[in-house]
Motif scaffolding. Sequence first.
Motif, PDB file in Angstrom:
ATOM      1  N   VAL A  35       0.239  11.313  11.071  1.00  0.00           N
ATOM      2  CA  VAL A  35       1.163   9.883  11.631  1.00  0.00           C
ATOM      3  C   VAL A  35      -0.321   9.307  10.548  1.00  0.00           C
ATOM      4  O   VAL A  35       0.578   8.428   9.711  1.00  0.00           O
ATOM      5  CB  VAL A  35       0.879   9.469  12.458  1.00  0.00           C
ATOM      6  CG1 VAL A  35       1.032   8.026  12.315  1.00  0.00           C
ATOM      7  CG2 VAL A  35       1.977   9.659  12.609  1.00  0.00           C
ATOM      8  N   SER A  62       0.323   9.125   6.947  1.00  0.00           N
ATOM      9  CA  SER A  62       1.228   8.909   5.791  1.00  0.00           C
ATOM     10  C   SER A  62       1.035   7.210   5.877  1.00  0.00           C
ATOM     11  O   SER A  62       1.637   6.686   4.945  1.00  0.00           O
ATOM     12  CB  SER A  62       2.056   8.704   7.358  1.00  0.00           C
ATOM     13  OG  SER A  62       1.818   7.479   8.458  1.00  0.00           O
ATOM     14  N   PHE A  63       0.268   6.569   6.426  1.00  0.00           N
ATOM     15  CA  PHE A  63      -0.248   5.366   5.860  1.00  0.00           C
ATOM     16  C   PHE A  63      -1.667   5.120   5.253  1.00  0.00           C
ATOM     17  O   PHE A  63      -2.042   4.298   4.667  1.00  0.00           O
ATOM     18  CB  PHE A  63      -1.089   4.716   6.966  1.00  0.00           C
ATOM     19  CG  PHE A  63       0.326   3.725   8.291  1.00  0.00           C
ATOM     20  CD1 PHE A  63       0.843   2.708   7.670  1.00  0.00           C
ATOM     21  CD2 PHE A  63       0.118   5.256   9.287  1.00  0.00           C
ATOM     22  CE1 PHE A  63       1.634   2.583   8.809  1.00  0.00           C
ATOM     23  CE2 PHE A  63       0.984   4.637  10.381  1.00  0.00           C
ATOM     24  CZ  PHE A  63       2.078   3.156   9.967  1.00  0.00           C
ATOM     25  N   TYR A  99       2.410   5.611  -1.115  1.00  0.00           N
ATOM     26  CA  TYR A  99       3.490   4.768  -1.375  1.00  0.00           C
ATOM     27  C   TYR A  99       4.414   5.266  -2.062  1.00  0.00           C
ATOM     28  O   TYR A  99       5.687   4.659  -2.612  1.00  0.00           O
ATOM     29  CB  TYR A  99       2.356   3.701  -1.380  1.00  0.00           C
ATOM     30  CG  TYR A  99       1.356   3.471  -0.621  1.00  0.00           C
ATOM     31  CD1 TYR A  99       2.077   3.320   0.630  1.00  0.00           C
ATOM     32  CD2 TYR A  99       0.521   2.666  -0.834  1.00  0.00           C
ATOM     33  CE1 TYR A  99       0.879   3.095   1.382  1.00  0.00           C
ATOM     34  CE2 TYR A  99      -0.614   1.902  -0.109  1.00  0.00           C
ATOM     35  CZ  TYR A  99      -0.202   2.003   1.058  1.00  0.00           C
ATOM     36  OH  TYR A  99      -0.692   1.987   2.449  1.00  0.00           O
ATOM     37  N   LEU A 157       7.844   5.602  -1.008  1.00  0.00           N
ATOM     38  CA  LEU A 157       8.594   4.445  -0.044  1.00  0.00           C
ATOM     39  C   LEU A 157       9.710   4.306  -1.115  1.00  0.00           C
ATOM     40  O   LEU A 157      10.942   3.589  -0.519  1.00  0.00           O
ATOM     41  CB  LEU A 157       7.974   2.831   0.161  1.00  0.00           C
ATOM     42  CG  LEU A 157       6.368   3.941   0.965  1.00  0.00           C
ATOM     43  CD1 LEU A 157       5.161   2.686   1.812  1.00  0.00           C
ATOM     44  CD2 LEU A 157       7.047   4.549   2.201  1.00  0.00           C
ATOM     45  N   SER A 207       6.298  11.328   7.785  1.00  0.00           N
ATOM     46  CA  SER A 207       7.933  10.572   7.050  1.00  0.00           C
ATOM     47  C   SER A 207       7.763   9.692   8.407  1.00  0.00           C
ATOM     48  O   SER A 207       8.973   8.523   7.822  1.00  0.00           O
ATOM     49  CB  SER A 207       8.858  11.868   7.801  1.00  0.00           C
ATOM     50  OG  SER A 207       8.940  11.959   9.181  1.00  0.00           O
ATOM     51  N   VAL A 208       7.068   8.810   9.066  1.00  0.00           N
ATOM     52  CA  VAL A 208       6.470   7.794   9.841  1.00  0.00           C
ATOM     53  C   VAL A 208       7.440   6.641   9.320  1.00  0.00           C
ATOM     54  O   VAL A 208       8.016   5.943   9.234  1.00  0.00           O
ATOM     55  CB  VAL A 208       5.658   8.083  11.552  1.00  0.00           C
ATOM     56  CG1 VAL A 208       5.881   6.515  11.342  1.00  0.00           C
ATOM     57  CG2 VAL A 208       5.794   8.310  12.200  1.00  0.00           C
ATOM     58  N   LEU A 209       6.129   6.074   8.304  1.00  0.00           N
ATOM     59  CA  LEU A 209       6.089   5.137   7.799  1.00  0.00           C
ATOM     60  C   LEU A 209       7.267   5.383   6.479  1.00  0.00           C
ATOM     61  O   LEU A 209       8.210   4.228   6.361  1.00  0.00           O
ATOM     62  CB  LEU A 209       5.184   5.206   6.954  1.00  0.00           C
ATOM     63  CG  LEU A 209       4.891   3.756   5.871  1.00  0.00           C
ATOM     64  CD1 LEU A 209       4.594   2.490   6.816  1.00  0.00           C
ATOM     65  CD2 LEU A 209       3.403   3.856   5.304  1.00  0.00           C
ATOM     66  N   LEU A 227      10.388   4.080   8.882  1.00  0.00           N
ATOM     67  CA  LEU A 227      10.640   2.483   9.248  1.00  0.00           C
ATOM     68  C   LEU A 227      10.718   1.731   7.718  1.00  0.00           C
ATOM     69  O   LEU A 227      11.410   0.879   7.519  1.00  0.00           O
ATOM     70  CB  LEU A 227       9.108   1.944   9.316  1.00  0.00           C
ATOM     71  CG  LEU A 227       8.502   2.591  11.023  1.00  0.00           C
ATOM     72  CD1 LEU A 227       7.600   2.276  10.780  1.00  0.00           C
ATOM     73  CD2 LEU A 227       9.192   2.196  11.854  1.00  0.00           C
ATOM     74  N   ALA A 228      10.701   2.623   6.722  1.00  0.00           N
ATOM     75  CA  ALA A 228      10.771   1.670   5.285  1.00  0.00           C
ATOM     76  C   ALA A 228      12.013   2.361   5.266  1.00  0.00           C
ATOM     77  O   ALA A 228      12.401   1.031   4.471  1.00  0.00           O
ATOM     78  CB  ALA A 228       9.700   2.588   3.829  1.00  0.00           C
TER      79      ALA A 228
END
Length: 566
Positions: free
Chosen positions: A28, A31-32, A37, A40, A185-187, A190-191
């Motif tokens: 997680v 992922s940030f 990026y 995404l 894969s969390v972000l 969300l994307a």
Amino acid sequence: MEGLTGSLEQYMSSSPLLAIPIALAAGVLISFTPCVYPVLGPTVAFVGARAAGSRRRAFSLSLVYGLGMALMYAGLGAFAALSGRMFGQITANPYAQGFIGAVCLLMGLSMLDVFVIELPSSFQGLYAKRFGGGHVHALAAGAVFALIPASCAAPVLLVILAFVAAGQNLLYGITLLFAFGIGVSVLVVLAGTFAGLLTALPKSGQWMDKIKHGMGWVMVALGAYFFFYAGRLSYGTAAVTTLPQPIVAQTPDQGGEPLVAPQPAAEVGDQEGMAAPNFTLPAPDGTPVSLSDYRGKVVFLTFWASWCVACMEEMPELRRLYDEYHDQGFEVVGINATDNAAVVATIAQQESIPYMLLVAAGTPELGEKYTVPGLPLNLLIDRSGVIVYRGGMIPEDIDEQITAALTRDASAREAATEPEPRVGDETGMIAPDFTLPTPAGVAVSLSDYRGNVVLVTFWASYDGKSMDEVPTLRRVHAEYHDSGLEIIGVNIGDTTDDVDDTAKRKGLRYTVLVGIDSSELSEKYDTLDMPRFFLIDRSGVIAHQGDTIPDDIEQRIVELLHADTS
């Protein structure tokens, strides 16, 4: 991140169940990071073009997309453990980057209505019934794009993959990697879900077509980027037209400083407490350098690559360590695992690297000596050649560890009651190291057998005395090899093919090397007369040497095998 990897490593050994949520949390956090990026864009493009304005469908597609990423991490982790290949090396492979670029380009052109990508008609009904049309495509797309953030994931992956590669529990390691992939894969999920909500706003067909075409151009641009990056990996930067001279440390004197007072022989291996395996690799300018060249020094060995973010971030700290401790007998050796010589030389100049850089691309034999499941990998080696630290990151107490190694080894030398033997080919001297190829082309060094009693014999097929000694050598090797005896037969008169043919005809099971083209060997050993033998003890000192193998050779071998080297 260093604290997280340390916790993960601790829990894998002491509390396996708690390591799974730790791995998930690490994913997680990663992922940030900026490395995720680039994923995404493809996610928004893929999900947005297939959600058809449905919030539920956007979420389900994104979820399956993320599942594909997690499965790819688990699959690549299992592959790395079973094959010994580095996870990060896959992302640095130009073919892998070209494959991702091709997928982006094909998907983009399909969204621009240049052509339509469809599954065979016989499978379309089955997929639509079971997976809702685009879910299988989402799973595959997620698996492909999971490769992109691997560089930022390297520190955590190093800990997990090292655990898996050690063979302690393959299934548990794959579970950890799957949990880690879910976190990464969390972000992305969300994307993808947000992209589906965006496409739900405009209701007319023209708006939907414009969004689809816009996302198609995004995919085409991403494909071009990955093709460009694949080209950089294959040929180096476009600015490099000739090989620049890197700023590197001078090669140490041949033989280096003698070892400290003899210590009990350590098992050769790449783990803490083991004697670091020797190797010979080229510098960017082609000069061969061996780890044994630094014998008698404290060495910080770091495996790195240009694409590895964590590796590049460690370079200022490595420069500081080198500048601060080099005059006290400290060396840094950076082994680039995947880049070509031109790229390594360019980085050496750009980063003002003062220490030695070596190029390991195309040398699979190094992977047989060192387990490198991910980058960076760092090892601290003391003056006697024993690994005292191994880890994925430079430890916070590295200064204390280096100082302790330098001080401990200095004290050991001062406490020695007898002068250290010099390097040479006479009895009582340390046997000079050498590196020669086998008939198959595999490089072998005398220092590879450190800790064993070694019988080195120089021979040629046309020399009658040499061939008369072969039965004795075969018998002695068969009887004492399991007790710690190694025999190295260095041929100095025949071609590679002749050496190979003789070894097969005579049934030689000990190591046979080809030395006919080695001018370096003749400078270290007097080989004008054949045959010639050297019997070397476990500490590397020549105990006996002569023209022919004596009748009491077995008694001498047994004495050395049972000698106390402490």
